[in-house]
Design an enzyme around this catalytic site. Structure first.
Site, short mmCIF file in Angstrom:
data_model
loop_
_atom_site.label_atom_id
_atom_site.label_comp_id
_atom_site.label_asym_id
_atom_site.label_seq_id
_atom_site.Cartn_x
_atom_site.Cartn_y
_atom_site.Cartn_z
N PHE A 270 44.82 43.12 33.41
CA PHE A 270 45.18 42.07 34.39
C PHE A 270 45.03 43.00 35.79
CE2 PHE A 270 48.42 40.41 37.08
CZ PHE A 270 48.75 39.04 36.82
N ASP B 293 51.86 48.31 29.00
CA ASP B 293 52.24 47.11 29.86
C ASP B 293 52.68 45.78 28.92
OD1 ASP B 293 52.48 44.47 31.29
OD2 ASP B 293 51.09 45.38 33.09
N TYR C 220 60.02 37.32 34.00
CA TYR C 220 59.84 36.03 34.53
C TYR C 220 58.91 35.21 33.53
CZ TYR C 220 55.93 37.95 37.04
OH TYR C 220 54.76 38.45 37.45
N LYS C 221 58.32 35.81 32.54
CA LYS C 221 57.34 34.99 31.82
C LYS C 221 58.34 34.96 30.24
CE LYS C 221 53.46 37.25 33.71
NZ LYS C 221 52.53 38.49 33.76
N ARG D 250 44.81 28.34 29.15
CA ARG D 250 45.76 28.99 28.33
C ARG D 250 46.82 27.91 28.00
NH1 ARG D 250 47.95 34.47 31.04
NH2 ARG D 250 48.46 33.07 32.66
C1 LIG Z 1 52.18 39.19 34.96
C2 LIG Z 1 51.49 40.44 34.80
C3 LIG Z 1 51.72 41.19 35.96
C4 LIG Z 1 52.47 40.90 37.10
O1 LIG Z 1 52.90 41.89 38.17
P1 LIG Z 1 53.74 41.37 39.36
O2 LIG Z 1 54.13 42.68 40.14
O3 LIG Z 1 55.17 40.97 38.78
O4 LIG Z 1 53.03 40.34 39.93
C5 LIG Z 1 51.49 42.56 35.80
N1 LIG Z 1 50.61 43.12 34.67
C6 LIG Z 1 50.38 42.13 33.72
C7 LIG Z 1 49.54 42.38 32.52
C8 LIG Z 1 50.76 40.80 33.70
O5 LIG Z 1 50.69 39.88 32.89
#
Ligand SMILES: *Cc1c(COP(=O)(O)O)cnc(C)c1O
Length: 417
Positions: free
Chosen positions: A137, A214, A239-240, A389
């Site tokens: 990401f 992660d 939040y996911k 997705r």
């Molecule tokens: C959603 C996501 C993030 C989000 O990071 P934020 O700091 O909450 O914006 C980071 N890494 C991965 C792999 C994600 O899927």
């Protein structure tokens, strides 16, 4: 899989799958949008739906703990909340013992703190390389770029197959005596591939390095055993699949045996040994508390607390994962039946054991298709260059919703053809 659900899956019968679903009743616990109807919500992997109880919980919190107890609530309850909620998340979702998890910061900030702490702890041993993959990401890659620039470290890039992800052999090929820390996503945000976390963790340890996992796309969707796998550090969003709401705080996990060895880089008063001593200089708190920086977002933790209890009530992550596998199997089978003729391809692993709770479908016109679907109350998301997705949040998604979603994709493609 029960015999009933296996045959319902073979028949691609959404009604029979919903009827056989032991978790179907939990869908009513989520808020149903009023007015503008949502036909199929297929993006719970980006933003989970709110629990109906969240609206009441936030109101009660405002009137009660905050409105009534005011500043006294910090002493009475809130100071311990990042660790108390972290412990509960650890036992229900992470497969971890108490005292190793906090809820705080954003995911990006938590990644920064943990990766930098790991790098710094290793630099004395002449280890100055950070390993990450090109499919990770963006925030993970950007943070590693920033940390490398700040500390004069070198990045070793892994380039995995974009339709799957990082395998143990990919990691073994790049780690060595100079590796300080490896940052990988457990479930890939694009393909949904599940990395073999126990095997990769072992490979990293054999090289003498530390691993940061992660868990943004795994927490609340797949079973995790952080303690049993020997994981060093982990971070994830809430939040996911944990339905904490927009901007809800991250969680961070630091294996107990490492807590005294690591020093995180953002020294704030709330992670200090004596926050109200107003001391002249920083001394870290003992244990996991030292990984806190500033005032924890207590208000924004409330929806997460409710969702963790809902997962426990539903039978825990084993039950949630079982439904997730059926949902992605069903979506992939419908896509093969109804979308392949339009040239749609599955860009996720075919084996459910190798994928999380979403699948990605590729087609050159999916950017337009996604816009059409949103107009029609069917809500997946689009990831360039041409991935759509389909995110399937197990406690809030029905099989009928998946069927309606795939049918809407088929109709949109037929209109564009
Ligand atoms: C959603 C996501 C993030 C989000 O990071 P934020 O700091 O909450 O914006 C980071 N890494 C991965 C792999 C994600 O899927």
């Amino acid at each position: 899989m029960t015999p009933t659900s296996t045959s319902a899956l073979q028949a691609l019968d959404a009604a029979a799958l919903d009827a056989a679903d032991p978790l179907a009743r939990f869908r009513d616990r989520f808020l149903e949008p009023e007015g503008d109807p949502v036909v199929a919500y297929l993006d719970g992997n980006s933003l989970g739906r709110p629990l109906a109880a969240t609206a009441e919980r936030l109101g009660e919190f405002t009137r009660g703990e905050w409105g009534q107890r005011l500043i006294r609530a910090w002493d009475e309850r809130w100071m311990d909340e990042p660790v108390r909620l972290g412990d509960r998340l650890a036992e229900v979702v992470l497969g971890a013992a108490h005292g190793q998890t906090i809820v705080a910061d954003s995911t990006s900030v938590m990644i920064y703190k943990l990766v930098r702490a790991a790098l710094d702890a290793q630099s004395g041993a002449g280890r100055d390389e950070i390993v990450i993959d090109r499919e990770n990401f963006p925030t993970d890659r950007f943070l590693v770029e920033g940390i490398a620039a700040e500390r004069g470290a070198t990045i070793r890039w892994i380039s995995p197959d974009p339709d799957t992800g990082v395998r143990p052999a990919d990691v073994e090929a790049v780690v060595g005596p100079r590796t300080a820390v490896v940052l990988l996503s457990h479930v890939a945000y694009r393909s949904g591939f599940i990395a073999d976390a126990p095997a990769i963790t072992q490979a990293v340890h054999r090289a003498g390095a530390l691993v940061v996992w992660d868990l943004c796309h795994s927490a609340g969707s797949v079973q995790l055993e952080l303690d049993a796998w020997g994981v060093d550090l982990a971070v994830g969003c809430t939040y996911k699949y944990l339905n904490g709401g927009p901007g809800s705080p991250a969680f961070g996990y630091v294996r107990r045996g490492l807590q005294d060895r690591l020093r995180q880089p953002l020294w704030g008063w709330m992670g200090a040994a004596d926050p109200f001593g107003m001391t002249e200089s920083y001394a870290p708190a003992a244990g996991i508390r030292q990984f806190i920086t500033g005032t924890p977002p207590i208000l924004a933790m409330q929806p997460l607390a409710g969702m963790v209890e809902l997962i426990a009530e539903a039978g825990g992550m084993e039950a949630v994962r079982a439904k997730s596998v059926l949902l992605t199997e069903f979506a992939a089978a419908l896509a093969a039946r109804d979308l392949a003729a339009f040239g749609v391809e599955l860009a996720s692993p075919r084996d459910p054991a190798e994928r999380g709770s979403h699948i990605t479908l590729n087609h050159p016109r999916f950017r337009e298709v996604t816009a059409m679907l949103w107009e029609r109350g069917v809500i997946p998301d689009f990831r360039p260059p041409h991935g759509l997705r389909v995110g399937l949040s197990p406690l809030s998604t029905s099989f009928a919703e998946v069927e309606a979603g795939i049918a809407a994709i088929r109709d949109a493609l037929a209109e564009l053809a």
